[in-house]
Design a protein around this motif. Structure first.
Motif, PDB file in Angstrom:
ATOM      1  N   SER A 139       9.307  -9.567   4.613  1.00 55.40           N
ATOM      2  CA  SER A 139       7.402  -8.909   4.663  1.00 55.40           C
ATOM      3  C   SER A 139       6.593  -8.546   3.650  1.00 55.40           C
ATOM      4  O   SER A 139       6.799  -7.817   2.505  1.00 55.40           O
ATOM      5  N   ASN A 140       5.253  -9.455   3.168  1.00 54.52           N
ATOM      6  CA  ASN A 140       4.730  -8.551   2.851  1.00 54.52           C
ATOM      7  C   ASN A 140       4.041  -7.805   3.289  1.00 54.52           C
ATOM      8  O   ASN A 140       3.876  -7.432   4.003  1.00 54.52           O
ATOM      9  N   VAL A 141       3.654  -6.564   2.117  1.00 60.26           N
ATOM     10  CA  VAL A 141       3.703  -5.319   2.205  1.00 60.26           C
ATOM     11  C   VAL A 141       2.207  -4.637   1.988  1.00 60.26           C
ATOM     12  O   VAL A 141       2.131  -5.080   0.922  1.00 60.26           O
ATOM     13  N   TYR A 142       1.657  -4.061   2.361  1.00 61.16           N
ATOM     14  CA  TYR A 142       0.011  -3.171   2.126  1.00 61.16           C
ATOM     15  C   TYR A 142       0.170  -2.357   1.816  1.00 61.16           C
ATOM     16  O   TYR A 142       0.450  -1.758   2.916  1.00 61.16           O
ATOM     17  N   ILE A 143      -0.788  -1.499   1.634  1.00 60.80           N
ATOM     18  CA  ILE A 143      -0.837   0.108   1.165  1.00 60.80           C
ATOM     19  C   ILE A 143      -1.916   0.375   1.661  1.00 60.80           C
ATOM     20  O   ILE A 143      -2.922  -0.449   1.087  1.00 60.80           O
ATOM     21  N   TYR A 144      -2.378   1.292   2.375  1.00 64.55           N
ATOM     22  CA  TYR A 144      -4.010   1.945   3.072  1.00 64.55           C
ATOM     23  C   TYR A 144      -3.406   3.466   2.510  1.00 64.55           C
ATOM     24  O   TYR A 144      -3.070   4.119   3.269  1.00 64.55           O
ATOM     25  N   ASP A 145      -4.740   3.701   2.248  1.00 67.51           N
ATOM     26  CA  ASP A 145      -5.131   4.590   1.880  1.00 67.51           C
ATOM     27  C   ASP A 145      -5.840   5.467   2.772  1.00 67.51           C
ATOM     28  O   ASP A 145      -7.125   4.616   2.876  1.00 67.51           O
ATOM     29  N   VAL A 146      -5.231   6.605   3.731  1.00 64.14           N
ATOM     30  CA  VAL A 146      -5.984   7.334   4.761  1.00 64.14           C
ATOM     31  C   VAL A 146      -7.721   7.052   4.381  1.00 64.14           C
ATOM     32  O   VAL A 146      -8.727   7.282   5.552  1.00 64.14           O
ATOM     33  N   ALA A 147      -7.496   8.269   3.532  1.00 66.52           N
ATOM     34  CA  ALA A 147      -8.728   8.324   2.959  1.00 66.52           C
ATOM     35  C   ALA A 147     -10.336   8.255   2.565  1.00 66.52           C
ATOM     36  O   ALA A 147     -10.678   8.006   2.872  1.00 66.52           O
ATOM     37  N   THR A 148      -9.051   6.912   1.534  1.00 63.59           N
ATOM     38  CA  THR A 148     -10.202   5.927   1.148  1.00 63.59           C
ATOM     39  C   THR A 148     -10.670   4.586   1.941  1.00 63.59           C
ATOM     40  O   THR A 148     -11.038   3.550   1.206  1.00 63.59           O
ATOM     41  N   LYS A 149      -9.532   3.975   2.956  1.00 65.97           N
ATOM     42  CA  LYS A 149      -9.638   3.377   3.762  1.00 65.97           C
ATOM     43  C   LYS A 149      -9.443   1.990   3.008  1.00 65.97           C
ATOM     44  O   LYS A 149      -9.892   1.098   3.563  1.00 65.97           O
ATOM     45  N   LYS A 150      -9.122   1.665   1.818  1.00 66.01           N
ATOM     46  CA  LYS A 150      -8.371   0.561   1.188  1.00 66.01           C
ATOM     47  C   LYS A 150      -7.383   0.116   1.152  1.00 66.01           C
ATOM     48  O   LYS A 150      -6.725   1.090   0.929  1.00 66.01           O
ATOM     49  N   THR A 151      -6.633  -0.791   1.252  1.00 58.39           N
ATOM     50  CA  THR A 151      -5.850  -1.410   1.917  1.00 58.39           C
ATOM     51  C   THR A 151      -5.207  -2.187   0.153  1.00 58.39           C
ATOM     52  O   THR A 151      -6.459  -3.045   0.068  1.00 58.39           O
ATOM     53  N   VAL A 152      -4.596  -2.130  -0.496  1.00 60.19           N
ATOM     54  CA  VAL A 152      -4.056  -2.761  -1.581  1.00 60.19           C
ATOM     55  C   VAL A 152      -2.160  -3.332  -1.186  1.00 60.19           C
ATOM     56  O   VAL A 152      -1.816  -3.011  -0.741  1.00 60.19           O
ATOM     57  N   PRO A 153      -2.186  -4.653  -1.618  1.00 61.27           N
ATOM     58  CA  PRO A 153      -1.156  -5.329  -1.653  1.00 61.27           C
ATOM     59  C   PRO A 153       0.612  -4.477  -2.505  1.00 61.27           C
ATOM     60  O   PRO A 153      -0.068  -3.939  -3.683  1.00 61.27           O
ATOM     61  N   LEU A 154       1.662  -4.029  -2.181  1.00 62.38           N
ATOM     62  CA  LEU A 154       2.879  -3.734  -2.580  1.00 62.38           C
ATOM     63  C   LEU A 154       2.404  -4.226  -3.904  1.00 62.38           C
ATOM     64  O   LEU A 154       3.191  -4.219  -5.112  1.00 62.38           O
TER      65      LEU A 154
END
Length: 723
Positions: A95-110
């Motif tokens: 899969s394509n994987v994305y990291i979501y930071d719960v505090a900042t609400k930002k999503t970045v690709p792994l």
């Protein structure tokens, strides 16, 4: 092989009452979802959705995507989202994987590209994953990636992911494990260099293409496997030490003590000698902590649980004739058999270490039933929690204060209840769902009631079976019989659960067939000797039992003795092919889907577990191979296969066809281009087509005057023109 999973997925069930009102159609079963059961989530269902807003999750192009596929870190600070998941084999996908930071609400690709097995460390600080056969670790805090291995290469070296045969037969795909303290990463390194490559054609362009992968057939070379231990602090990578040779490592598991030692499961090629090696993660040095030998083979499963006290572990074993539960100390000084009855444990549901209790599911009071039991860890007290016949599938709450009971029996759809639990006492809290919509639908269609049967074989055993009689059954008429059989080692089709008899079976019964399923010698949940009696001669006792059962049915006054057929898929297709060859005096028609036609063509881990190698056991391989008995065929035979079957190769059918042609035997065949072992697909109509094809063929070749033989699906129902 594990095709019993396929049966559970493909078949949906029924209920009681005799008078037919509506006719079941193929569209009802395979397109409309008419008989779909209501989904009832367990305790975990939807509990993490509040951590994010789906609108915040975007891909690299800034577009939102489906957020239903995700993994939450234990500290709940980060979430991995998976997009564009691509299946590879039975258990693997990328899969394509994305990291979501719960505090900042930002999503970045792994990372760029699709990866396998992204797994967050227990402390939530890192994620390990596999990309192009190499293992990587991504550190959330500094957004840095560590490449643990560099030698990964397709069809040569795999790091952190299983080769094909481990994935299929040892039933796992992710081949790495974080230590509980997150300081180490243990992983597999497969060297496939000397494994033979199997190829098949993918029909996807003007010139097509070849797909090649490493698949070790019976008697041939396996991958050489190393277990490596990576120290995240020092970045040192050491091998786990164990006896080398032609061996398997079917599992690795970490202990829960302060030192977090790795347990390496060592298994010889014959699979009858299992050793657990307690391994130092820094040096790789190991000592043997457990050993089990068996005159047949040792079952490998995931029931091994290393307790949080760091001193003991739980496991199941057949060492005393049935699958029983044991607790041993890591130092080997304490060995306790917790359960002692003559019933097989089907599952370990949970371990309450605080109260020193283990909850497990037992095949009780008959092998077809399932009930929840609890025992203390010393084996002194055992209590039955759920009651009666039928199947209780239980999900325990994490704190062991409640459980969800998903209950059904062969004629009753699932009822879901919530129970309060106090150690060994259960009290009904509420009925959560009674599947009323499905119950009403089943009543509208007037589906038949299945009855359990006890069938004597010629060896003095009694076989478990079920029988579904035609709608509006008339004991003065004679009906054709279709046997639905899988029959492989340790499997079970004759189970007291909703779905054991499917809606397809019900449709056949509405049309005038008697549908029968009999669990032959070699099937599961009747103790070790019944299951392992087929050792070194797969197919012999199994087909003799099916023939005995068919002869038993022939004596029934309401059975047409000249119209008895056999249907099966995978191991079941092997059985159907034996039914029409070795059972030529009894079975007049057979449908074999994706069958093994000689165990010489199948993979070595599964086949050698039951047969040893062809070099050691020539007669065992050849005396029960359908391919060697085509000259016995008198009846009708339909052979179906997918051309891209990575599991039971299309080769099985082509070689069978060559033998049929050489023997001048008439037969019919159907192949499905680019389809794997499941031969499915809704979008391209494959699922609907294959089931319609088989149904119409059964009508034409097995139906008599008491059967409504009008074709199903999109087939033309006009009568055939006679010249």
């Amino acid at each position: 092989m594990h095709m019993r999973i396929l049966f559970l997925v493909l078949f949906l069930p029924f209920l009681a009452v005799a008078q037919t009102t509506k006719q079941i159609t193929m569209e009802d079963i395979y397109k409309k979802g008419t008989f779909r059961s209501e989904f009832v989530p367990g305790f975990a269902g939807g509990s993490d959705d509040s951590l994010f807003n789906p609108k915040d999750i975007k891909d690299t192009a800034g577009k939102n995507f489906n957020t239903g596929d995700y993994q939450v870190a234990a500290d709940r600070k980060r979430i991995l989202f998976f997009n564009g998941r691509e299946p590879i084999y039975r258990r693997s996908s990328k899969s394509n994987v994305y990291i979501y930071d719960v505090a900042t609400k930002k999503t970045v690709p792994l990372t760029k590209g699709k990866v396998l097995h992204p797994t967050i460390s227990p402390d939530g600080s890192k994620v390990a994953y596999v990309f192009e056969n190499n293992l990587y670790i991504y550190d959330f805090a500094n957004a840095a990636t560590i490449q643990v291995t560099t030698d990964g290469k397709w069809n040569h070296i795999i790091n952190g992911n299983c080769d094909w045969v481990y994935e299929e037969e040892f039933e796992f795909s992710r081949a790495f494990e974080w230590s509980p303290n997150s300081k180490y990463l243990a992983y597999y390194k497969f060297d496939e260099t000397n494994v033979k490559e199997y190829q098949f054609t993918v029909y996807d362009s003007a010139y097509n293409r070849q797909y090649g992968y490493k698949y070790p057939k019976a008697g041939d070379n396996n991958s050489k496997v190393q277990i490596r231990l990576y120290d995240l602090a020092t970045r040192k990578d050491v091998p786990a030490q164990y006896e080398q040779g032609d061996i398997y490592i079917p599992r690795i598991k970490w202990t829960q003590d302060a030192n977090n030692r790795l347990v390496v499961f060592w298994l010889n090629r014959h699979q009858n000698d299992l050793r657990l090696m307690l391994t130092n993660p820094t040096t790789g040095a190991a000592t043997e902590m457990y050993r089990e030998k068996n005159k047949y083979f040792v079952e490998i499963n995931d029931n091994w649980q290393f307790l949080k006290d760091g001193k003991s572990y739980l496991f199941t074993s057949e060492m005393n004739g049935y699958t029983q539960l044991y607790r041993y100390s890591v130092d080997g000084k304490e060995k306790i058999q917790i359960t002692k009855g003559k019933y097989d444990i089907a599952d370990i549901n949970g371990v309450d270490e605080k109260n020193r209790l283990v909850y497990y599911t037992l095949a009780y009071p008959t092998p077809m039933d399932r009930n929840l039991f609890v025992s203390d860890l010393d084996g002194k007290n055992t209590k039955q929690i759920t009651q009666g016949t039928g199947t209780h599938r239980v999900e325990l709450k994490e704190d062991f204060t409640q459980f969800m009971d998903y209950y059904s029996n062969i004629n009753t759809p699932q009822v879901v209840s919530l129970y309060d639990l106090k150690k060994d006492k259960a009290t009904l809290n509420k009925v959560v769902n009674e599947n009323k919509k499905l119950q009403n639908t089943l009543a509208e269609f007037g589906v038949g009631k299945t009855e359990f049967i006890r069938v004597p074989n010629s060896k003095g055993d009694t076989l478990n079976g079920w029988m579904l009689k035609p709608a509006n059954f008339d004991p003065n008429k004679k009906y054709p019989v279709i046997f639905c059989n899988y029959g492989g080692p340790g499997s079970q089709q004759v189970a007291n659960r909703f779905g054991a008899t499917s809606m397809w079976h019900q449709m056949l019964a509405q049309r005038g067939f008697i549908v029968v399923s009999v669990d032959n010698t070699g099937t599961g949940f009747r103790g070790e000797e019944f299951k392992k009696k087929t050792y070194l001669q797969l197919g012999k006792f199994e087909i003799e039992d099916q023939i005995d059962a068919a002869k038993w049915m022939q004596k029934m006054p309401f059975v047409d003795p000249k119209s008895i057929g056999h249907w099966g898929w995978s191991f079941g297709g092997f059985m159907s092919s034996l039914a029409i060859t070795k059972g030529n005096e009894t079975f007049s028609a057979a449908v074999a889907v994706a069958p093994v036609t000689s165990w010489r063509f199948y993979d070595n881990i599964y086949t050698e577990r039951y047969m040893r190698t062809p070099q050691e056991n020539k007669a065992g391989y050849d005396d029960n191979a359908p391919i060697n008995f085509v000259n016995k065929i008198k009846g009708k035979y339909l052979l179906i296969h997918g051309t891209a079957d990575d599991n039971v190769h299309f080769q099985n059918s082509t070689q069978m066809i060559s033998a049929l042609i050489k023997a001048n035997v008439d037969f019919e065949t159907m192949y499905y281009p680019n389809k794997n072992h499941g031969i499915g697909g809704q979008g391209d109509n494959t699922t609907f087509h294959i089931w319609s094809k088989m149904t119409n063929w059964i009508f034409d070749n097995l139906g008599n005057e008491n059967v409504n033989k009008s074709h199903v699906g999109n087939a033309i129902n006009a009568p055939k023109k006679e010249f």
